[in-house]
Design a protein around this motif. Structure first.
Motif, PDB file in Angstrom:
ATOM      1  N   ASP A 151       0.845  -1.186   0.000  1.00 61.22           N
ATOM      2  CA  ASP A 151       0.000   0.000   0.000  1.00 61.22           C
ATOM      3  C   ASP A 151       0.889   1.247   0.000  1.00 61.22           C
ATOM      4  O   ASP A 151       1.721   1.420   0.901  1.00 61.22           O
ATOM      5  CB  ASP A 151      -0.883  -0.021   1.252  1.00 61.22           C
ATOM      6  CG  ASP A 151      -1.905   1.089   1.260  1.00 61.22           C
ATOM      7  OD1 ASP A 151      -1.772   2.024   0.447  1.00 61.22           O
ATOM      8  OD2 ASP A 151      -2.833   1.019   2.073  1.00 61.22           O
ATOM      9  N   PRO A 152       0.729   2.122  -1.000  1.00 60.23           N
ATOM     10  CA  PRO A 152       1.617   3.290  -1.050  1.00 60.23           C
ATOM     11  C   PRO A 152       1.387   4.266   0.103  1.00 60.23           C
ATOM     12  O   PRO A 152       2.288   5.037   0.464  1.00 60.23           O
ATOM     13  CB  PRO A 152       1.262   3.944  -2.391  1.00 60.23           C
ATOM     14  CG  PRO A 152      -0.132   3.499  -2.664  1.00 60.23           C
ATOM     15  CD  PRO A 152      -0.230   2.113  -2.105  1.00 60.23           C
ATOM     16  N   ALA A 153       0.193   4.233   0.683  1.00 64.22           N
ATOM     17  CA  ALA A 153      -0.091   5.167   1.777  1.00 64.22           C
ATOM     18  C   ALA A 153       0.494   4.674   3.095  1.00 64.22           C
ATOM     19  O   ALA A 153       1.231   5.392   3.781  1.00 64.22           O
ATOM     20  CB  ALA A 153      -1.596   5.371   1.901  1.00 64.22           C
ATOM     21  N   GLY A 154       0.190   3.424   3.462  1.00 63.15           N
ATOM     22  CA  GLY A 154       0.636   2.923   4.754  1.00 63.15           C
ATOM     23  C   GLY A 154       1.911   2.098   4.694  1.00 63.15           C
ATOM     24  O   GLY A 154       2.544   1.854   5.720  1.00 63.15           O
ATOM     25  N   GLY A 155       2.278   1.612   3.522  1.00 58.49           N
ATOM     26  CA  GLY A 155       3.489   0.816   3.400  1.00 58.49           C
ATOM     27  C   GLY A 155       3.289  -0.655   3.724  1.00 58.49           C
ATOM     28  O   GLY A 155       4.203  -1.451   3.539  1.00 58.49           O
ATOM     29  N   GLY A 156       2.085  -1.045   4.198  1.00 60.42           N
ATOM     30  CA  GLY A 156       1.835  -2.442   4.530  1.00 60.42           C
ATOM     31  C   GLY A 156       1.370  -3.224   3.314  1.00 60.42           C
ATOM     32  O   GLY A 156       1.078  -2.660   2.249  1.00 60.42           O
ATOM     33  N   PRO A 157       1.315  -4.551   3.449  1.00 62.06           N
ATOM     34  CA  PRO A 157       0.863  -5.376   2.315  1.00 62.06           C
ATOM     35  C   PRO A 157      -0.617  -5.152   2.031  1.00 62.06           C
ATOM     36  O   PRO A 157      -1.410  -4.884   2.949  1.00 62.06           O
ATOM     37  CB  PRO A 157       1.133  -6.805   2.790  1.00 62.06           C
ATOM     38  CG  PRO A 157       1.132  -6.724   4.283  1.00 62.06           C
ATOM     39  CD  PRO A 157       1.660  -5.358   4.630  1.00 62.06           C
ATOM     40  N   VAL A 158      -0.983  -5.268   0.775  1.00 63.97           N
ATOM     41  CA  VAL A 158      -2.381  -5.104   0.394  1.00 63.97           C
ATOM     42  C   VAL A 158      -3.034  -6.478   0.273  1.00 63.97           C
ATOM     43  O   VAL A 158      -2.361  -7.483   0.041  1.00 63.97           O
ATOM     44  CB  VAL A 158      -2.505  -4.351  -0.949  1.00 63.97           C
ATOM     45  CG1 VAL A 158      -1.957  -2.961  -0.826  1.00 63.97           C
ATOM     46  CG2 VAL A 158      -1.799  -5.110  -2.062  1.00 63.97           C
ATOM     47  N   PRO A 223      -4.103  -3.940  -6.599  1.00 60.88           N
ATOM     48  CA  PRO A 223      -5.148  -4.883  -7.017  1.00 60.88           C
ATOM     49  C   PRO A 223      -6.528  -4.228  -7.004  1.00 60.88           C
ATOM     50  O   PRO A 223      -6.730  -3.170  -6.402  1.00 60.88           O
ATOM     51  CB  PRO A 223      -5.047  -5.987  -5.965  1.00 60.88           C
ATOM     52  CG  PRO A 223      -4.550  -5.283  -4.748  1.00 60.88           C
ATOM     53  CD  PRO A 223      -3.627  -4.196  -5.232  1.00 60.88           C
ATOM     54  N   TRP A 224      -7.488  -4.895  -7.673  1.00 60.52           N
ATOM     55  CA  TRP A 224      -8.867  -4.425  -7.622  1.00 60.52           C
ATOM     56  C   TRP A 224      -9.413  -4.568  -6.206  1.00 60.52           C
ATOM     57  O   TRP A 224      -9.089  -5.537  -5.499  1.00 60.52           O
ATOM     58  CB  TRP A 224      -9.749  -5.225  -8.576  1.00 60.52           C
ATOM     59  CG  TRP A 224      -9.461  -5.025 -10.025  1.00 60.52           C
ATOM     60  CD1 TRP A 224      -8.899  -5.926 -10.878  1.00 60.52           C
ATOM     61  CD2 TRP A 224      -9.728  -3.862 -10.806  1.00 60.52           C
ATOM     62  NE1 TRP A 224      -8.791  -5.393 -12.141  1.00 60.52           N
ATOM     63  CE2 TRP A 224      -9.302  -4.120 -12.123  1.00 60.52           C
ATOM     64  CE3 TRP A 224     -10.293  -2.606 -10.517  1.00 60.52           C
ATOM     65  CZ2 TRP A 224      -9.403  -3.176 -13.143  1.00 60.52           C
ATOM     66  CZ3 TRP A 224     -10.411  -1.679 -11.540  1.00 60.52           C
ATOM     67  CH2 TRP A 224      -9.971  -1.978 -12.848  1.00 60.52           C
ATOM     68  N   ARG A 225     -10.237  -3.633  -5.814  1.00 63.28           N
ATOM     69  CA  ARG A 225     -10.913  -3.723  -4.519  1.00 63.28           C
ATOM     70  C   ARG A 225     -12.303  -3.109  -4.648  1.00 63.28           C
ATOM     71  O   ARG A 225     -12.555  -2.277  -5.521  1.00 63.28           O
ATOM     72  CB  ARG A 225     -10.111  -3.059  -3.411  1.00 63.28           C
ATOM     73  CG  ARG A 225      -9.915  -1.564  -3.564  1.00 63.28           C
ATOM     74  CD  ARG A 225      -9.135  -1.035  -2.369  1.00 63.28           C
ATOM     75  NE  ARG A 225      -9.068   0.417  -2.334  1.00 63.28           N
ATOM     76  CZ  ARG A 225      -8.110   1.138  -2.845  1.00 63.28           C
ATOM     77  NH1 ARG A 225      -7.106   0.542  -3.485  1.00 63.28           N
ATOM     78  NH2 ARG A 225      -8.123   2.459  -2.754  1.00 63.28           N
TER      79      ARG A 225
END
Length: 230
Positions: A151-158, A223-225
């Motif tokens: 995730d570009p905002a939080g840096g965690g995995p999507v 990815p799509w969400r």
């Protein structure tokens, strides 16, 4: 001399055999009766032999046995299965839109949105393939967007999960890149190509939706969400 038909030979042979048969003692018949009996047997044998040797008439069906059904019923027709919930979306069921790129911290983000305008629930999953085609100072611009599982905002995995879209509902993904500012050529045409449902959707970007990138730029897509309607 011509050939003697096979059925005449069979009939003559059978008639000779019948004539050679002797009735048991005490069971003799009158000469006239014996003559009539021999004639009848000869005619029957000849008719059976001819029936066996002659070819069947065109379109004639073979005789049925006593215990043979007159016909085998055909299995009932089964309709082809229709679309079911969870099937992949087809491009002709979707409307694809892209937003005006907006600053997001040190990057620029464009949102890609799919709207299901079909009559069934379908799904999208994983990452779309995204590329940008255009020109930069008379040179061809071809930008292949990479997938990102962060995730570009939080840096965690999507989370990468299939997204079911009911009729009228939407799904989205985002593309982001470092801004090139004045180095980008926003006056030249740009074309966005997005792979979805086994096909490629093509969007001609108007000036306000063009990406400020150059030939050596890097961009990423998530990815799509599902779109959270609120």
């Amino acid at each position: 001399a011509g050939w003697t038909p096979l059925w005449l030979v069979s009939a003559a042979t059978l008639a000779s055999t019948v004539a050679a048969v002797r009735l048991p003692p005490g069971r003799r018949v009158a000469p006239a009766a014996g003559s009539v009996l021999g004639t009848v047997l000869l005619c029957v044998a000849a008719a059976q032999t001819v029936a066996q040797l002659l070819p069947a008439a065109p379109g004639a069906s073979p005789p049925l046995l006593a215990d043979e059904p007159e016909g085998t019923p055909e299995p009932p027709a089964v309709d082809a299965p229709g679309p079911t919930i969870g099937d992949l979306c087809h491009p002709d069921e979707l409307i694809l839109e892209t937003s005006v790129p907006e600053p997001a911290m040190s990057d620029v983000v464009a949102t890609l949105t799919l709207t299901n305008e079909g009559e069934r629930t379908c799904r999208v999953e994983g990452f779309p393939t995204v590329s940008l085609i255009g020109q930069v100072e008379q040179d061809d611009l071809t930008l292949q967007v990479r997938v990102s599982e962060v995730d570009p905002a939080g840096g965690g995995p999507v989370e990468i999960e299939p997204v079911e879209i009911a009729p009228g509902d939407r799904a989205l993904t985002q593309v982001w890149w470092p801004s090139w500012g004045a180095a980008a050529d926003l006056a030249s045409p740009q074309q966005l190509r997005i792979g979805v449902g086994g096909s490629t959707e093509v969007l001609d970007l108007p000036p306000e939706r063009r990406w400020d990138v150059v030939q050596s730029a890097e961009a990423w897509v998530g990815p799509w969400r599902p779109v959270e309607e609120g």
